[in-house]
Design an enzyme around this catalytic site. Structure first.
Site, PDB file in Angstrom:
ATOM      1  N   HIS A 156      39.664  32.324  28.132  1.00 53.50           N
ATOM      2  CA  HIS A 156      40.388  33.482  27.578  1.00 53.50           C
ATOM      3  C   HIS A 156      39.429  34.641  27.302  1.00 53.50           C
ATOM      4  O   HIS A 156      39.672  35.461  26.424  1.00 53.50           O
ATOM      5  CB  HIS A 156      41.140  33.125  26.285  1.00 53.50           C
ATOM      6  CG  HIS A 156      41.885  31.839  26.373  1.00 53.50           C
ATOM      7  ND1 HIS A 156      43.205  31.771  26.759  1.00 53.50           N
ATOM      8  CD2 HIS A 156      41.481  30.563  26.165  1.00 53.50           C
ATOM      9  CE1 HIS A 156      43.591  30.508  26.767  1.00 53.50           C
ATOM     10  NE2 HIS A 156      42.559  29.752  26.423  1.00 53.50           N
ATOM     11  N   SER A 277      27.493  58.908  38.701  1.00 54.12           N
ATOM     12  CA  SER A 277      28.674  59.718  38.419  1.00 54.12           C
ATOM     13  C   SER A 277      28.362  61.160  38.780  1.00 54.12           C
ATOM     14  O   SER A 277      27.226  61.611  38.668  1.00 54.12           O
ATOM     15  CB  SER A 277      29.015  59.598  36.942  1.00 54.12           C
ATOM     16  OG  SER A 277      29.786  60.708  36.524  1.00 54.12           O
ATOM     17  N   LYS A 283      25.412  57.487  33.921  1.00 54.87           N
ATOM     18  CA  LYS A 283      26.154  56.381  34.540  1.00 54.87           C
ATOM     19  C   LYS A 283      25.447  55.712  35.716  1.00 54.87           C
ATOM     20  O   LYS A 283      24.776  56.355  36.508  1.00 54.87           O
ATOM     21  CB  LYS A 283      27.519  56.897  35.055  1.00 54.87           C
ATOM     22  CG  LYS A 283      28.485  57.332  33.992  1.00 54.87           C
ATOM     23  CD  LYS A 283      28.860  56.227  33.021  1.00 54.87           C
ATOM     24  CE  LYS A 283      29.732  55.190  33.687  1.00 54.87           C
ATOM     25  NZ  LYS A 283      31.057  55.731  34.028  1.00 54.87           N
ATOM     26  N   GLU A 290      33.293  46.689  42.411  1.00 55.22           N
ATOM     27  CA  GLU A 290      34.660  47.171  42.164  1.00 55.22           C
ATOM     28  C   GLU A 290      35.466  47.236  43.460  1.00 55.22           C
ATOM     29  O   GLU A 290      36.653  46.904  43.498  1.00 55.22           O
ATOM     30  CB  GLU A 290      34.621  48.548  41.512  1.00 55.22           C
ATOM     31  CG  GLU A 290      34.122  48.498  40.073  1.00 55.22           C
ATOM     32  CD  GLU A 290      33.848  49.889  39.526  1.00 55.22           C
ATOM     33  OE1 GLU A 290      34.614  50.336  38.672  1.00 55.22           O
ATOM     34  OE2 GLU A 290      32.880  50.521  39.963  1.00 55.22           O
TER      35      GLU A 290
END
Ligand code: ARG
Length: 458
Positions: A156, A277, A283, A290
């Site tokens: 979880h 970024s 970043k 992804e």
């Protein structure tokens, strides 16, 4: 250039129809396999006495000539010739003259296309399986280096129990092994020859289909000409195997994305595999991971796409089947890229053992605190309750489990002794899980040896 059916038609094909029905823009991907098949067909026709040796030689040389141009990228595929099959045939006729027109004897594009696809799949699946093996070897290497690194397992997404990092990598290795089984199943489905089935009913020339199968390296023959030309379950098998493997890669990517956050800080991804970024200077984004996660969408979509295309098609061949190719090519390309991408990330990332170790202790040890009482004869449910009360007590006091004194422990149960305090070492706790497949060091070392043997690693 003439179309084969020009004898029958009184009108020129609408431009829309040419554009809408063409498949050459994508099925040219099959060109080399189409040539391979045609060569075997020529030899089969010669064996059947349909072509003389001289004719067969001419056709074979002509096909080889075209093959060379395709490999060099100089072959000019034309939309008005609809698909890869007619493009190659028309060019053969252009180059050889009349004898070129003998190639398509005793063959239909219906058995032709199914044969091309099966040949193509067999070759491409070998590449996928090879990249999957490289990925598994990388996981085994990582496991070998991380037997002594502790981290919590998560259920979880909450810290659960201490495990050894090697155990995590070996878990993925097992899953990618099961993916290989699915690719092998797809390979076996594809390994069946349709050629010689004609348009639907078989052919009225004495073709030795066993000979064709031998030439093309097929293990079996499709045993029914309708099935051979109308069925695409072998493509579904590929798309399913790709979808499951993609799901796997997506989950692994998700872990690594979470692990690379500042909050977790379990791994560092190398700059060369990340992107920045355009606005936030600080970043470093895990875009490769992804995208691997995101591409699972198209892998699922491709499977669903073909399932829907096939549903409700009357026997036997229908043009709808042309829609099988783009999902197939896309899934095979995508899965190979994703496997290679994740392998690069695994090779390049660095593991922050200190951060993992720190997270591995604390409340992850509570199961063992309960089991301690079980070993002293207390029923598990009662022991669970006692350890639950200790947890509540600690949370209330704002204390960590390792800060518990023996007196505090004993206030929950007289059965706790000095040795209970040893449970606050995650490595000890992990090593208590010695069951087959558990996370204890001695067990992991055994599993690692088996994995290395199975992967053919020294
Ligand atoms: N391009 C077609 C396909 O992909 C080839 C078979 C065409 N057959 C036909 N009878 N029109 O399915």
């Amino acid at each position: 250039m003439q179309k084969p059916w020009e004898g029958r038609f009184k009108e020129k094909t609408e431009e829309f129809v040419e554009r809408f029905t063409q498949s050459v823009s994508f099925d040219k991907e099959l060109a080399l396999w189409d040539i391979k098949q045609s060569k075997a067909h020529v030899k089969t026709l010669q064996k059947a006495g349909v072509l003389t040796e001289e004719e067969a030689q001419k056709l074979l040389l002509g096909l080889e000539d075209i093959e060379k141009d395709i490999k060099e990228g100089s072959f000019d595929f034309k939309q008005e010739l609809e698909d890869v099959h007619m493009n190659i045939e028309a060019e053969l006729i252009r180059r050889l003259g009349e004898v070129g027109g003998k190639l398509h004897t005793a063959r239909s594009r219906n058995d032709q296309v199914a044969t091309d696809e099966r040949l193509y799949i067999k070759d491409k699946l070998i590449e996928v399986i090879q990249s999957l093996r490289a990925l598994r070897r990388e996981l085994v290497k990582l496991a070998e280096r991380s037997v002594d690194i502790l981290l919590p397992s998560y259920t979880h997404l909450q810290r659960a129990q201490p495990i050894r990092l090697a155990h995590y990598f070996l878990a993925y290795r097992e899953m990618f092994l099961s993916d290989e089984q699915r690719f092998m199943n797809a390979y076996r489905s594809a390994d069946c020859l349709p050629l010689g089935s004609g348009a639907s009913a078989g052919v009225d020339f004495p073709l030795d289909r066993f000979y064709t199968a031998e030439l093309l390296g097929f293990g079996r023959l499709c045993r029914n000409s309708l099935q051979a030309t109308a069925e695409r379950d072998f493509i579904l098998d590929v798309l399913y195997a790709c979808a499951v493997c993609g799901m796997r890669l997506s989950r692994l990517s998700e872990d690594l994305i979470i692990w690379s956050t500042e909050e977790f800080g379990f791994v560092d991804l190398p700059d060369r595999l990340c992107t920045g970024s355009s606005i936030m200077p600080q970043k470093k984004n895990p875009d490769v991971l992804e995208l691997i996660r995101g591409k699972t969408g198209r892998l699922y979509g491709n499977l669903m796409n073909l399932l829907v295309v096939l549903k409700g098609l009357p026997m036997a061949y229908n043009r709808d089947l042309q829609e099988d190719k783009e999902p197939l090519f896309d899934s095979l390309r995508t899965i190979k890229d994703c496997i290679e991408g994740i392998t690069l990330v695994l090779e390049g990332m660095s593991i922050r053992a200190d951060r993992m170790g720190k997270a591995s202790g604390g409340f992850t040890l509570m199961t063992d605190l309960a089991n301690y009482l079980v070993l002293k004869g207390i029923p598990f449910r009662q022991a669970h309750k006692a350890a639950g009360s200790i947890t509540a007590y600690l949370l209330e006091k704002g204390k960590k489990p390792e800060e518990l004194t023996l007196e505090e422990l004993r206030s929950f149960s007289e059965l706790y002794q000095e040795d209970a305090l040893e449970l606050f070492r995650p490595d000890r706790v992990a090593d208590r899980r010695k069951t087959y497949g558990g996370t204890a060091k001695e067990e992991i070392i055994k599993r690692l040896q088996v994995a290395k043997r199975e992967e053919g690693m020294p």
